[in-house]
Design an enzyme around this catalytic site. Structure first.
Site: not given
Length: 193
Positions: A69-71
């Site tokens: 996951s990356d944000q």
């Protein structure tokens, strides 16, 4: 059905807390990928690429489903990172006061046995109250959100900064879209319930 080991490709305590909500056993691994944005890369393309890269870059010892996951936080078409300091947190929150900012979160699930990957983008919008300088400084001093994109912790006192929140999954704002993840896991034969 294959007996998969579930791996969270993240050292983030926030993502670990979110995944714990699903009450399934998992391990964490440190992803090995360069997080530098590519020239001309949009925020959405960046988070999807990094989520997939994180999921595929972990060392594995058995058949696994790996969650990456990356944000990023975007305000006025600019990616805003983690502030790391009190001064930068105050600066970010001052800039965000009275505005709406968007969080883009890329999610990927990699099956190490089949070498397939599912990926999805989730968007979440935060509408900030009009904040005074004193309110901003009080918040930063109380919660010290120095390692949070956007300089707040929505799961804590940060909720006082907002006029409203807009998105399908509140977990997305913290960094791991659980609604989408449950669907991806189900597609790989891994039932949460």
């Amino acid at each position: 059905m294959t007996n998969y080991q579930l791996v969270l490709a993240s050292t983030s305590p926030f993502r670990q807390q979110l995944l714990n909500k699903l009450a399934v056993p998992f391990i964490t691994a440190t992803p090995d990928c360069d997080e530098t944005p590519l020239a001309g890369e949009s925020p959405t393309a960046l988070v999807l690429r990094l989520a997939e890269s994180k999921a595929k870059s972990c060392p594995l010892t058995q058949t696994s489903l790996v969650i990456g996951s990356d944000q990023v936080c975007v305000i006025d078409d600019e990616i805003i990172g983690k502030p790391h300091t009190r001064e930068r947190a105050i600066e970010q929150l001052t800039r965000q006061s009275g505005k709406s900012i968007t969080f883009y979160t890329g999610l990927a699930l990699y099956n190490s046995q089949t070498d397939t990957i599912h990926s999805k983008l989730d968007t979440f919008t935060v509408h900030f109250r009009q904040l005074t300088q004193q309110q901003i400084e009080n918040y930063v001093d109380k919660e010290q959100p120095f390692y949070c994109a956007g300089s707040f912790k929505s799961e804590g006192l940060g909720i006082a900064l907002f006029e409203r929140l807009e998105g399908k999954d509140p977990n997305t704002l913290v960094g791991l879209p659980l609604i989408d993840l449950i669907g991806m896991l189900a597609a790989e034969g891994f039932a949460v319930l």
